[in-house]
Scaffold this active site. Structure first.
Site, mmCIF file in Angstrom:
data_model
loop_
_atom_site.group_PDB
_atom_site.id
_atom_site.type_symbol
_atom_site.label_atom_id
_atom_site.label_comp_id
_atom_site.label_asym_id
_atom_site.label_seq_id
_atom_site.Cartn_x
_atom_site.Cartn_y
_atom_site.Cartn_z
ATOM 1 N N MET A 13 0.873 -1.167 0.000
ATOM 2 C CA MET A 13 0.000 0.000 0.000
ATOM 3 C C MET A 13 0.914 1.222 0.000
ATOM 4 S SD MET A 13 -2.969 1.075 -0.320
ATOM 5 C CE MET A 13 -4.088 -0.288 0.024
ATOM 6 N N ASN A 44 2.130 -3.770 -9.372
ATOM 7 C CA ASN A 44 2.051 -2.779 -10.464
ATOM 8 C C ASN A 44 2.338 -3.441 -11.817
ATOM 9 O OD1 ASN A 44 1.711 -0.888 -8.442
ATOM 10 N ND2 ASN A 44 3.797 -0.083 -8.558
ATOM 11 N N ASN A 185 16.964 -0.034 -14.213
ATOM 12 C CA ASN A 185 17.093 1.376 -14.586
ATOM 13 C C ASN A 185 18.561 1.764 -14.415
ATOM 14 O OD1 ASN A 185 17.535 1.880 -11.872
ATOM 15 N ND2 ASN A 185 15.537 2.791 -11.500
ATOM 16 N N LEU A 222 16.252 4.431 -19.133
ATOM 17 C CA LEU A 222 17.066 5.616 -18.847
ATOM 18 C C LEU A 222 16.222 6.878 -18.686
ATOM 19 C CD1 LEU A 222 19.745 4.791 -21.575
ATOM 20 C CD2 LEU A 222 20.142 4.693 -19.109
ATOM 21 N N ALA A 250 5.979 4.161 -10.635
ATOM 22 C CA ALA A 250 5.475 3.003 -11.401
ATOM 23 C C ALA A 250 5.705 3.116 -12.917
ATOM 24 C CB ALA A 250 4.009 2.703 -11.119
ATOM 25 N N ALA A 251 6.474 4.115 -13.359
ATOM 26 C CA ALA A 251 6.776 4.194 -14.803
ATOM 27 C C ALA A 251 7.586 2.961 -15.233
ATOM 28 C CB ALA A 251 7.539 5.471 -15.123
ATOM 29 N N GLY A 252 8.578 2.606 -14.411
ATOM 30 C CA GLY A 252 9.379 1.422 -14.729
ATOM 31 C C GLY A 252 8.531 0.156 -14.710
ATOM 32 N N ASP A 253 7.608 0.069 -13.751
ATOM 33 C CA ASP A 253 6.734 -1.105 -13.669
ATOM 34 C C ASP A 253 5.827 -1.186 -14.897
ATOM 35 O OD1 ASP A 253 7.778 -1.605 -11.132
ATOM 36 O OD2 ASP A 253 6.238 -0.395 -10.159
ATOM 37 N N SER A 292 -2.149 5.109 -12.354
ATOM 38 C CA SER A 292 -1.508 5.798 -13.493
ATOM 39 C C SER A 292 -1.298 4.887 -14.705
ATOM 40 C CB SER A 292 -0.140 6.347 -13.058
ATOM 41 O OG SER A 292 0.822 5.299 -12.951
HETATM 42 O O1 RIB Z 1 7.848 1.069 -8.521
HETATM 43 C C1 RIB Z 1 6.924 1.791 -7.749
HETATM 44 C C2 RIB Z 1 6.593 1.035 -6.515
HETATM 45 O O2 RIB Z 1 7.740 0.946 -5.709
HETATM 46 C C3 RIB Z 1 5.556 1.693 -5.634
HETATM 47 O O3 RIB Z 1 4.232 1.344 -5.993
HETATM 48 C C4 RIB Z 1 5.959 1.258 -4.245
HETATM 49 O O4 RIB Z 1 5.071 0.358 -3.665
HETATM 50 C C5 RIB Z 1 7.346 0.654 -4.392
HETATM 51 O O5 RIB Z 1 7.307 -0.693 -4.288
#
Ligand code: RIB
Length: 305
Positions: A13, A44, A185, A222, A250-253, A292
Site C-alpha cells: 500500500m 504494479n 534502470n 534511462l 510506477a513508470a518502470g513497472d 496511473s
Molecule cells: O515502482 C513503484 C513502486 O515501488 C511503488 O508502488 C511502491 O510500492 C514501491 O514498491
C-alpha cells in the site's frame, strides 16, 4: 487465447504525500496532499500486463489487515488471477512515498507480508508457474525466493524476466543463466555492474558488462534518455517519448508489464520495447502507481507530441 504472464513479487500500500521538494535529513516539510494508493512493484507490473492485454496471475503475500484486502481487491478488479496471493499473519507491505514539484519521488518500503513469500510458497503454486508463457520477478521479496523462481522458470522453459528493483548490490552470479531479459534502470544497472551509469555511453558500457556476467539480453531504462537494448551481438538505443511528467512512480513497472505483455503476444523485441515506452510515457502523465497505468486502448490512441 491471450498470452499468459505470471508475476512473482510484492504488493504494497503506497502512502503518498506531495510536497514542494523532497525533505532533507532532520527537516519537516508541509505537504500538499496525502493519498493511499495500491502499489508494490510486483502488483504494479501485474496490473500493467493485464491492462495491456495479457492474462495475468500474481504470486505474492498480503497481510491479514485492511490494506491486504484492498491490495488483493485491486488485482481482482483487473481480472488478475489471485489464487496464489496468500494472506499471512503480518502487516501488509507499505511504501512511504514523497513526490515533489519536479515529479521526482523518494520511496521507503517496509516489506511486511512480502517477506513471507518463500521458495516453499513458490513450489506450492508450481501449477500457476507452469501455465505461464512469461515469468516476471523483481527484488521486493526475499532474494532466496527470487533466485528459486528464476531457476524454476528457466527449468520449465519459460521466458524469464528480472526487473532488479530496488538493487543496491550485484546479483548472485548463478542467477544470470536463468534470466532471458534483465531490465534495470540507471541506478540498478550501476549497482549490478559496479560501473557508473549517468549517460548513454556509460549505460552502453554497463550493458556490455551485464552481458559479460551472463545476462542473455539487457534493457536499461534511462528515463528521459529512453532505453538501451543489448544482446550478445549488439546494442540499440530507443529514444524516449517526450511528455509532461506529473509523477514518475510506477513508470518502470508499466514499462516492464507492457514489454512482457507485448512480447508474450508475439511482438518483436523492438516493437515490445516501443510499446512499453508508450505505456510508461502515458503513466508519468498521471498520479499514483496503479491508477496511473494505461489500458491497451489508451496506448493504441496515444500519439506522442
Ligand atoms: O515502482 C513503484 C513502486 O515501488 C511503488 O508502488 C511502491 O510500492 C514501491 O514498491
Amino acid at each position: 487465447m491471450p498470452a499468459k504472464v505470471v508475476v512473482i513479487g510484492s504488493l504494497n500500500m503506497d502512502l503518498v504525500t506531495r510536497a514542494p521538494r523532497l525533505p532533507r535529513g532532520g527537516e519537516t516539510l508541509i505537504g500538499r496532499s496525502f493519498a493511499t494508493v495500491s502499489g508494490g512493484k510486483g502488483a504494479n507490473q501485474a496490473v500493467a500486463a493485464a491492462r495491456l492485454g495479457a492474462q495475468v496471475s500474481m504470486v505474492g503475500c498480503v497481510g491479514n489487515d485492511a490494506y491486504g484486502e484492498q491490495l488483493r481487491g485491486a488485482l481482482l478488479a483487473e481480472r488478475i488471477d489471485c489464487q496464489a496471493v496468500s494472506v499471512v499473519d503480518d502487516s501488509s507491505g507499505v511504501a512511504l512515498i514523497v513526490v515533489d514539484d519536479a515529479s521526482q519521488n523518494a520511496i521507503v518500503i517496509v516489506a511486511g507480508a512480502n517477506g513471507a513469500l518463500t521458495p516453499e510458497v513458490i513450489d506450492r503454486f508450481d501449477a500457476v508457474l507452469q501455465a505461464a508463457d512469461v515469468i516476471i520477478c523483481q527484488l521486493e521479496v526475499p532474494d532466496a525466493t527470487v533466485g528459486h523462481a528464476l531457476k524454476r522458470g528457466r527449468a520449465s522453459g519459460k521466458t524469464v524476466m528480472l526487473n532488479p528493483a530496488p538493487a543496491s548490490h550485484p546479483l548472485p552470479a548463478d542467477w544470470y543463466a536463468a534470466i532471458d531479459y534483465l531490465i534495470p534502470n540507471e541506478s540498478e544497472a550501476s549497482a549490478l555492474s559496479g560501473l557508473p551509469v549517468d549517460s548513454l555511453d556509460t549505460a552502453k558500457t554497463a550493458a556490455a558488462r551485464l552481458i559479460a556476467l551472463g545476462a542473455a539480453k539487457v534493457i536499461i531504462t534511462l528515463g528521459a534518455q529512453g532505453a538501451l537494448f543489448a544482446n550478445g551481438t549488439g546494442i540499440e538505443h530507443f529514444p524516449a517519448l517526450q511528455v509532461k511528467a506529473v509523477d514518475t512512480t510506477a513508470a518502470g513497472d508499466t514499462f516492464v508489464g507492457g514489454f512482457a505483455a507485448a512480447l508474450a503476444a508475439g511482438k518483436s523485441e523492438a516493437e515490445a520495447i516501443r510499446f512499453g515506452q508508450s505505456a510508461a510515457a502515458l503513466s508519468v502523465t498521471r498520479a499514483g502507481a496503479q491508477p496511473s497505468i494505461p489500458t491497451l486502448s489508451d496506448v493504441q490512441a496515444f500519439k506522442a507530441p
